[in-house]
Write a protein that holds these residues in place. Structure first.
Motif, PDB file in Angstrom:
ATOM      1  N   ILE A 172     -31.335  69.690 -58.457  1.00 11.11           N
ATOM      2  CA  ILE A 172     -30.745  69.192 -57.215  1.00 11.11           C
ATOM      3  C   ILE A 172     -29.553  68.296 -57.541  1.00 11.11           C
ATOM      4  CG2 ILE A 172     -31.144  67.846 -55.108  1.00 11.11           C
ATOM      5  CD1 ILE A 172     -34.158  68.616 -55.437  1.00 11.11           C
ATOM      6  N   TYR A 173     -29.778  67.325 -58.404  1.00 14.23           N
ATOM      7  CA  TYR A 173     -28.716  66.378 -58.772  1.00 14.23           C
ATOM      8  C   TYR A 173     -27.466  67.100 -59.261  1.00 14.23           C
ATOM      9  CZ  TYR A 173     -26.255  62.589 -61.105  1.00 14.23           C
ATOM     10  OH  TYR A 173     -25.293  61.692 -61.513  1.00 14.23           O
ATOM     11  N   PRO A 216     -24.852  70.584 -50.407  1.00 12.11           N
ATOM     12  CA  PRO A 216     -25.619  71.702 -50.961  1.00 12.11           C
ATOM     13  C   PRO A 216     -27.083  71.620 -50.535  1.00 12.11           C
ATOM     14  CG  PRO A 216     -24.215  70.739 -52.652  1.00 12.11           C
ATOM     15  CD  PRO A 216     -24.162  69.828 -51.454  1.00 12.11           C
ATOM     16  N   ASP A 217     -27.616  72.752 -50.146  1.00 11.68           N
ATOM     17  CA  ASP A 217     -29.003  72.802 -49.684  1.00 11.68           C
ATOM     18  C   ASP A 217     -29.945  72.779 -50.882  1.00 11.68           C
ATOM     19  OD1 ASP A 217     -31.001  72.839 -47.785  1.00 11.68           O
ATOM     20  OD2 ASP A 217     -30.950  75.017 -47.526  1.00 11.68           O
ATOM     21  N   PHE A 218     -31.116  72.261 -50.660  1.00 10.41           N
ATOM     22  CA  PHE A 218     -32.148  72.213 -51.697  1.00 10.41           C
ATOM     23  C   PHE A 218     -33.493  72.018 -51.034  1.00 10.41           C
ATOM     24  CE2 PHE A 218     -30.577  67.873 -51.089  1.00 10.41           C
ATOM     25  CZ  PHE A 218     -31.749  67.182 -50.831  1.00 10.41           C
ATOM     26  N   ASN A 223     -43.031  69.348 -49.101  1.00 14.13           N
ATOM     27  CA  ASN A 223     -41.720  69.841 -49.505  1.00 14.13           C
ATOM     28  C   ASN A 223     -40.766  69.705 -48.335  1.00 14.13           C
ATOM     29  OD1 ASN A 223     -41.614  70.958 -52.270  1.00 14.13           O
ATOM     30  ND2 ASN A 223     -43.402  72.093 -51.554  1.00 14.13           N
ATOM     31  N   VAL A 224     -39.566  69.232 -48.626  1.00 13.00           N
ATOM     32  CA  VAL A 224     -38.534  69.079 -47.602  1.00 13.00           C
ATOM     33  C   VAL A 224     -37.329  69.893 -48.030  1.00 13.00           C
ATOM     34  CG1 VAL A 224     -36.927  67.458 -46.524  1.00 13.00           C
ATOM     35  CG2 VAL A 224     -39.297  66.793 -46.880  1.00 13.00           C
ATOM     36  N   LYS A 225     -36.811  70.677 -47.099  1.00 12.74           N
ATOM     37  CA  LYS A 225     -35.582  71.433 -47.330  1.00 12.74           C
ATOM     38  C   LYS A 225     -34.477  70.716 -46.565  1.00 12.74           C
ATOM     39  CE  LYS A 225     -33.875  76.157 -47.238  1.00 12.74           C
ATOM     40  NZ  LYS A 225     -33.783  76.584 -48.614  1.00 12.74           N
ATOM     41  N   ASP A 239     -36.844  65.317 -58.911  1.00 18.88           N
ATOM     42  CA  ASP A 239     -35.978  66.389 -59.400  1.00 18.88           C
ATOM     43  C   ASP A 239     -36.068  66.373 -60.934  1.00 18.88           C
ATOM     44  OD1 ASP A 239     -33.993  68.334 -59.709  1.00 18.88           O
ATOM     45  OD2 ASP A 239     -32.354  66.930 -59.362  1.00 18.88           O
ATOM     46  N   PRO A 240     -37.220  66.806 -61.473  1.00 13.17           N
ATOM     47  CA  PRO A 240     -37.447  66.645 -62.913  1.00 13.17           C
ATOM     48  C   PRO A 240     -36.474  67.403 -63.802  1.00 13.17           C
ATOM     49  CG  PRO A 240     -39.199  67.959 -61.925  1.00 13.17           C
ATOM     50  CD  PRO A 240     -38.345  67.444 -60.801  1.00 13.17           C
TER      51      PRO A 240
END
Length: 180
Positions: A135-136, A48-50, A59-61, A130-131
Motif C-alpha cells: 500500500i505504502y 490509489p485504491d487498496f 478489511n477496509v477498501k 501493510d507488512p
C-alpha cells in the motif's frame, strides 16, 4: 585493554547499525532524497485504491469510503516523529470527535508491533497493517509519517511529510472544513 577496545568497537557497530536502520525506516531526513522525489501521488491525483486489514480483523477498501473525507496516515512504530504525531492525533480525536475518517497504516510492520503501538498510544481510530509495503509503495517510497487528506471524490486534497505540528493542524482543519 584488548577487551575494552573490542567492547568499544562492538558498541560503535551497534550504534552505527541502529542509526542506519532509523534512516532506512525513513524517520530521519536523508538529504539525498527530497519529499517531492519520494512522493508518488500529489494533490489533485486520485488516491490509489487498496484493501487493508485493520487491527480488529476487518478489511477496509479505500474505494468503499468514497463520499467521505479520509485522513490516511502512514507510520512506523519505531519512528519518534510518528510517536509524537500519534500523541497529537489521538488528542485531537478525543477533543474534537472528527466527522472525517482517520485511517492509519503501519508501514512494513507486524500485527504484533502495530497492536502494541496502538495500545501504548491509546489509539481509538482505525489502524491497519501493510507488512509488505504494497500500500505504502503506491503513495511514497521514503519517509514517515505521511498524511494524505483524501476528498469525498477520492482525490488527494492535501498531504504532509514528516511531523510538523503546524502542518498537522492545518491539514486537520482542512479536513474539518471539507466535511461542512
Amino acid at each position: 585493554w584488548t577487551l575494552v577496545i573490542a567492547i568499544t568497537a562492538i558498541a560503535a557497530l551497534v550504534i552505527a547499525s541502529l542509526l542506519m536502520a532509523v534512516v532506512a525506516l525513513g524517520c530521519i531526513n536523508d538529504k539525498r532524497y527530497t519529499h517531492e522525489d519520494t512522493t508518488l501521488v500529489n494533490v489533485g491525483d486520485m488516491a490509489p485504491d487498496f484493501s487493508v486489514e485493520l487491527l480488529d480483523g476487518e478489511n477496509v477498501k479505500l474505494s468503499s469510503l468514497h463520499g467521505q473525507i479520509v485522513m490516511l496516515i502512514f507510520f512506523s512504530t519505531e519512528c519518534p516523529d510518528c510517536q509524537n504525531q500519534f500523541t497529537e492525533i489521538q488528542r485531537l480525536v478525543a477533543e474534537k470527535a472528527p466527522s472525517f475518517k482517520v485511517l492509519a497504516i503501519s508501514r512494513g510492520e507486524s500485527l504484533d508491533a502495530t497492536e502494541q503501538f496502538s495500545q501504548k498510544y491509546g489509539i481509538t481510530f482505525d489502524v491497519g497493517i501493510d507488512p509488505n509495503l504494497s500500500i505504502y509503495n503506491q503513495y511514497a517510497n521514503r519517509y514517515v509519517p505521511r498524511n494524505f487528506l483524501i476528498g469525498a471524490d477520492g482525490r488527494i486534497e492535501a498531504l504532509t511529510v514528516e511531523y510538523k505540528p503546524n502542518e498537522l493542524h492545518a491539514i486537520w482543519e482542512l479536513a474539518e472544513s471539507l466535511c461542512k
